[in-house]
Design an enzyme around this catalytic site. Structure first.
Site, short mmCIF file in Angstrom:
data_model
loop_
_atom_site.label_atom_id
_atom_site.label_comp_id
_atom_site.label_asym_id
_atom_site.label_seq_id
_atom_site.Cartn_x
_atom_site.Cartn_y
_atom_site.Cartn_z
N ASP A 1 136.94 33.87 27.58
CA ASP A 1 137.61 32.65 28.05
C ASP A 1 138.00 32.69 29.53
O ASP A 1 138.77 31.85 29.97
CB ASP A 1 138.86 32.40 27.21
CG ASP A 1 139.88 33.52 27.36
OD1 ASP A 1 139.61 34.49 28.10
OD2 ASP A 1 140.96 33.43 26.74
N SER B 1 148.08 40.82 25.41
CA SER B 1 147.01 40.11 24.71
C SER B 1 145.78 40.98 24.45
O SER B 1 144.98 40.65 23.58
CB SER B 1 146.60 38.87 25.50
OG SER B 1 146.17 39.24 26.79
N HIS C 1 140.01 37.10 28.88
CA HIS C 1 139.93 38.00 27.73
C HIS C 1 138.47 38.30 27.37
O HIS C 1 137.62 37.40 27.41
CB HIS C 1 140.67 37.40 26.54
CG HIS C 1 142.10 37.06 26.87
ND1 HIS C 1 142.52 35.77 27.11
CD2 HIS C 1 143.17 37.85 27.02
CE1 HIS C 1 143.82 35.78 27.39
NE2 HIS C 1 144.24 37.02 27.35
#
Ligand SMILES: *[C@@H]1O[C@H](CO)[C@@H](O)[C@H](O)[C@H]1NC(C)=O
Ligand SMILES: *[C@@H]1O[C@H](CO)[C@@H](O)[C@H](O)[C@H]1NC(C)=O
Ligand SMILES: *[C@@H]1O[C@H](CO)[C@@H](O)[C@H](O)[C@H]1NC(C)=O
Ligand SMILES: *[C@@H]1O[C@H](CO)[C@@H](O)[C@H](O)[C@H]1NC(C)=O
Length: 361
Positions: free
Chosen positions: A327, A35, A330
């Site tokens: 978040d 990610s 991240h």
């Protein structure tokens, strides 16, 4: 008259040459990872849409990036004047002329039931991409990356964080069992570089892993006392395993450099860059370094697994540019921008060569 004609001819030749140089040296990038660098592969890979508030800073819509805006790789592409990388799995209107992104969120180096796009799978997908490109060129298609394109492309790898976190949870946050697993994680990265090299790759750009113990999610999820934390409030055990992995990765890069003497392998110390953000957050305009902008629960971490960012009940900070972490796990676009600019400085790279120098003829 005659000299004007000559000048004209000269200018034409000059521009054709110039154009040719631009064409054959324009950057090409292939990326592999999780990610941290997934620019939208998660949607076609797993059918999971990541909508607003993800994407609300720059794209003003969900783009399946786990961020409010741009990722580090987006800023690196901008610095090269390259379009954002299309995910390999994007079937509608992708643009692969400047490369492709094989990174999928949640990926580890090894395959898992819920994370099937492990590093070796991503590399296999790259082979398929390369084979098809060369086939299509031989059939007369234009705008495809050719053999020389594949050999002068840069191959970026940013993976390992999910292997480490997974192992850390299994061990109930004790370092020794995780450290025992590091050689097998590194073996997968080594195999990926070996295979990419075998298929023509000559330029590699490898990011190490960040300080996993500094992010709000880890602090909120695991009960701790002050002795579990370091002097800037990060979980020690997470960072111990991150540093052990990075030490191994750095040594692996040295080993690969001595094996593949005609290849360039740049190791980038993301850990030091990100740790500095948390340690000296005020210098970069951040407040409350261990608090997520988007989440639930308020002080100190604004993270609750029952109401994560985008889920019912979440709240959002007023000014995301003051937050390092978006978040809980991240990083925010604001943090990614700083990290990218420090990557580009070459201060944290071994060897210290600039990103764009790969394409200077
Ligand atoms: C490969 O592609 C580049 C960029 O499109 C082009 O400039 C170059 O001439 C091509 N090389 C060959 C051998 O066709
Ligand atoms: C971790 O903790 C759980 C629950 O306390 C326990 O069942 C498990 O055996 C522990 N695992 C290890 C590797 O210590
Ligand atoms: C802090 O917590 C750790 C376990 O997380 C425990 O081993 C240690 O004894 C605790 N220290 C204090 C001072 O309570
Ligand atoms: C958000 O925070 C940044 C950094 O502290 C500041 O420069 C900016 O003016 C703030 N924006 C708003 C709308 O408050």
């Amino acid at each position: 008259m005659r000299s004007i004609t000559l000048l004209y001819v000269f200018l034409c030749i000059f521009f054709v040459q110039f154009h040719h140089t631009l064409q054959s040296t324009s950057p090409i990038l292939f990326n592999f990872g999780d990610s941290n660098s997934d620019t939208g592969g998660y949607v076609p890979a797993l059918g999971i849409y990541i909508g607003l508030p993800y994407g609300n800073t720059f794209f003003l819509k969900g783009t399946s990036r786990w961020c409010d805006g741009r990722l580090i790789i987006d800023f690196l592409c901008e610095s090269l004047k390259l379009k954002f990388l299309s995910p390999f799995l994007e079937s509608l209107a992708p643009d692969f002329r400047g490369g492709a992104n094989f990174a999928i969120s949640a990926s580890k180096t090894v395959i898992e039931l819920y994370a099937p796009f492990s590093l070796d799978v991503q590399v296999k997908q790259f082979f398929r991409f390369q084979l098809r490109s060369l086939q299509l060129i031989s059939e007369g298609h234009k705008d495809m990356i050719n053999e020389s394109g594949f050999s002068r492309a840069l191959y970026m790898i940013d993976i390992g964080q999910n292997d480490l976190l997974g192992a850390l949870y299994l061990s109930n946050l004790t370092a020794p069992p995780v450290i025992k697993k590091i050689p097998s994680i590194l073996a997968e990265i080594k195999l990926a570089v070996q295979n990419l090299y075998k298929f023509g790759g000559k330029k590699f750009w490898i990011h190490n892993t960040g300080p996993l113990g500094c992010v709000p999610r880890e602090l909120a999820r695991h009960p701790h006392n002050n002795t579990d934390l370091d002097r800037i409030g990060c979980y020690k055990v997470h960072n111990v395993v991150s540093m052990a992995f990075n030490k191994g990765l750095k040594a692996l890069c040295e080993e690969l450099r001595s094996t593949f003497i005609d290849a360039t392998i740049v190791y980038v110390d993301i850990y030091t860059i990100k740790y500095d953000l948390f340690a000296n957050y005020k210098r970069y305009g951040f407040t409350k370094p261990h608090k997520a902008c988007c989440g639930f629960g308020g002080e100190p971490n604004n993270y609750n697994v029952k109401a994560t960012c985008g889920q019912p009940g979440y709240t959002m900070c007023d000014n995301v540019t003051q937050y390092i972490v978006w978040d809980g796990l991240h990083y925010s676009e604001a943090a990614n921008r700083v990290v990218a600019s420090r990557i580009l400085s070459t201060t944290f790279s071994t060897p210290p060569i600039t990103l764009d120098s790969f394409w200077i003829p």
